[in-house]
Design a protein around this motif. Structure first.
Motif, PDB file in Angstrom:
ATOM      1  N   GLY A 187       0.805  -1.203   0.000  1.00  0.00           N
ATOM      2  CA  GLY A 187       0.000   0.000   0.000  1.00  0.00           C
ATOM      3  C   GLY A 187       0.842   1.259   0.000  1.00  0.00           C
ATOM      4  O   GLY A 187       1.763   1.403   0.798  1.00  0.00           O
ATOM      5  N   ALA A 188       0.536   2.168  -0.915  1.00  0.00           N
ATOM      6  CA  ALA A 188       1.161   3.493  -0.931  1.00  0.00           C
ATOM      7  C   ALA A 188       0.082   4.499  -0.582  1.00  0.00           C
ATOM      8  O   ALA A 188      -0.950   4.562  -1.235  1.00  0.00           O
ATOM      9  CB  ALA A 188       1.762   3.811  -2.301  1.00  0.00           C
ATOM     10  N   ASP A 189       0.289   5.271   0.464  1.00  0.00           N
ATOM     11  CA  ASP A 189      -0.700   6.245   0.887  1.00  0.00           C
ATOM     12  C   ASP A 189      -0.796   7.375  -0.120  1.00  0.00           C
ATOM     13  O   ASP A 189       0.121   7.626  -0.904  1.00  0.00           O
ATOM     14  CB  ASP A 189      -0.345   6.809   2.265  1.00  0.00           C
ATOM     15  N   ALA A 190      -1.927   8.065  -0.095  1.00  0.00           N
ATOM     16  CA  ALA A 190      -2.104   9.206  -0.987  1.00  0.00           C
ATOM     17  C   ALA A 190      -1.058  10.267  -0.680  1.00  0.00           C
ATOM     18  O   ALA A 190      -0.355  10.203   0.329  1.00  0.00           O
ATOM     19  CB  ALA A 190      -3.510   9.771  -0.834  1.00  0.00           C
ATOM     20  N   THR A 191      -0.970  11.240  -1.544  1.00  0.00           N
ATOM     21  CA  THR A 191       0.044  12.288  -1.406  1.00  0.00           C
ATOM     22  C   THR A 191       0.067  12.850   0.009  1.00  0.00           C
ATOM     23  O   THR A 191      -0.949  13.312   0.529  1.00  0.00           O
ATOM     24  CB  THR A 191      -0.225  13.418  -2.410  1.00  0.00           C
ATOM     25  N   ALA A 192       1.230  12.790   0.626  1.00  0.00           N
ATOM     26  CA  ALA A 192       1.371  13.258   2.003  1.00  0.00           C
ATOM     27  C   ALA A 192       1.432  14.777   2.040  1.00  0.00           C
ATOM     28  O   ALA A 192       2.167  15.385   1.260  1.00  0.00           O
ATOM     29  CB  ALA A 192       2.633  12.669   2.619  1.00  0.00           C
ATOM     30  N   ARG A 231       3.044   1.861   6.294  1.00  0.00           N
ATOM     31  CA  ARG A 231       3.986   1.250   7.244  1.00  0.00           C
ATOM     32  C   ARG A 231       4.295  -0.186   6.854  1.00  0.00           C
ATOM     33  O   ARG A 231       5.455  -0.623   6.912  1.00  0.00           O
ATOM     34  CB  ARG A 231       3.401   1.284   8.661  1.00  0.00           C
ATOM     35  N   GLY A 232       3.260  -0.940   6.424  1.00  0.00           N
ATOM     36  CA  GLY A 232       3.486  -2.333   6.041  1.00  0.00           C
ATOM     37  C   GLY A 232       4.418  -2.464   4.846  1.00  0.00           C
ATOM     38  O   GLY A 232       5.315  -3.317   4.829  1.00  0.00           O
ATOM     39  N   ALA A 233       4.222  -1.621   3.837  1.00  0.00           N
ATOM     40  CA  ALA A 233       5.089  -1.672   2.656  1.00  0.00           C
ATOM     41  C   ALA A 233       6.523  -1.289   3.004  1.00  0.00           C
ATOM     42  O   ALA A 233       7.480  -1.878   2.508  1.00  0.00           O
ATOM     43  CB  ALA A 233       4.540  -0.740   1.579  1.00  0.00           C
ATOM     44  N   MET A 252       8.341   2.435  -3.931  1.00  0.00           N
ATOM     45  CA  MET A 252       9.200   1.476  -3.242  1.00  0.00           C
ATOM     46  C   MET A 252      10.642   1.605  -3.730  1.00  0.00           C
ATOM     47  O   MET A 252      11.581   1.587  -2.935  1.00  0.00           O
ATOM     48  CB  MET A 252       8.672   0.053  -3.475  1.00  0.00           C
ATOM     49  N   LYS A 253      10.810   1.715  -5.036  1.00  0.00           N
ATOM     50  CA  LYS A 253      12.156   1.856  -5.617  1.00  0.00           C
ATOM     51  C   LYS A 253      12.849   3.092  -5.058  1.00  0.00           C
ATOM     52  O   LYS A 253      14.046   3.054  -4.709  1.00  0.00           O
ATOM     53  CB  LYS A 253      12.048   1.939  -7.142  1.00  0.00           C
TER      54      LYS A 253
END
Length: 262
Positions: free
Chosen positions: A92-97, A107-109, A144-145
């Motif tokens: 999971g990638a959260d929306a734009t912070a 956090r999991g990713a 992630m990269k």
């Protein structure tokens, strides 16, 4: 034919409706509606539904559910030596912070990529990051990269940017790996997610060496082990969601075998 993104949304909606606490609350309302004509039956349904939320919020129950999925132990040095690449699944990638104006990993990713880089440091193996975009501005694998290379000082060789779920992770990653002559992979994901993930990657013709992380552990404080809490309910819901996915996956495989045999 349903588009992949629409199918993904439908699965998310169905999963939310079938998982606690939503399902329990809906059943409680159904019980209250039934109680208008069948008081005892309706109230029994409502009370049992609410008690199920309490039970799933109890740490011994949530721990048992999560541990029922932790079937693969930590990868051994001998197993890791056989791997040709490391595949790390998105979490999971959260929306734009709002604090930095770009997508960030959940956090999991982040936990998964941190472990993948640790394995890379031990072995020197190339990493494949997998995960597309749904709601974010970039594919999760690209985020992630960036984390791997800028923050953790690791290296990502391949990024799979089209998948929206674990099945897509496997289907889209396999061609990238096979084109590079990769047949054996160390698969990195959370321990509770490994049963279903490993099976999906094996179905794509890859030899999977499970490298689970994030194993469930008991709180060192006795009181926290017995008092109901929201985090335990979240763990129970996560485990039940995973079991639902496993059952759906096995049911689909059974249907395909039956149809294929006719």
């Amino acid at each position: 034919m349903i588009a992949p993104s629409m199918w993904f949304v439908l699965k998310k909606i169905l999963s939310a409706l079938l998982m606690p606490p939503v399902l329990s609350i809906l059943l409680a309302f159904v019980g209250l509606w039934i109680a208008r004509r069948h008081r005892r039956t309706g109230l029994l349904i409502a009370v049992l539904s609410l008690l199920s939320v309490l039970a799933l919020s109890w740490p011994p129950v949530s721990n048992a559910l999560v541990r029922s999925l932790e079937r693969h132990p930590a990868i051994t040095p001998a197993e890791l030596a056989r791997a040709q690449a490391i595949v790390v699944l998105g979490g999971g990638a959260d929306a734009t912070a709002p604090d930095n104006g770009q997508d960030v990993l959940s956090r999991g990713a982040r936990e998964r990529v941190r472990y993948a880089v640790a394995l890379q440091r031990q072995t020197g193996l190339p990493i494949l990051a997998t995960g597309g975009s749904f709601g974010g501005s970039r594919a999760e694998s690209l985020v992630m990269k960036e984390v791997v290379e800028r923050e953790l000082r690791g290296r990502v060789r391949w990024t799979e940017v089209h998948s929206l779920d674990t099945a897509g992770n496997a289907e889209n990653s396999a061609p990238l790996l096979k084109a590079a002559g990769i047949e054996r992979v160390a698969l990195v994901t959370h321990s509770w997610h490994m049963v279903r993930s490993a099976d999906l990657f094996r179905r794509q013709g890859l030899e999977v060496l499970p490298a689970p992380m994030g194993f469930n552990s008991l709180s060192p404080h006795r009181l926290q082990r017995v008092l109901p809490r929201a985090s335990a309910l979240a763990d129970s819901s996560l485990a039940l969601h995973e079991w639902l996915g496993i059952l759906a996956q096995r049911g689909g495989a059974w249907v395909r075998r039956v149809v294929g045999s006719r």
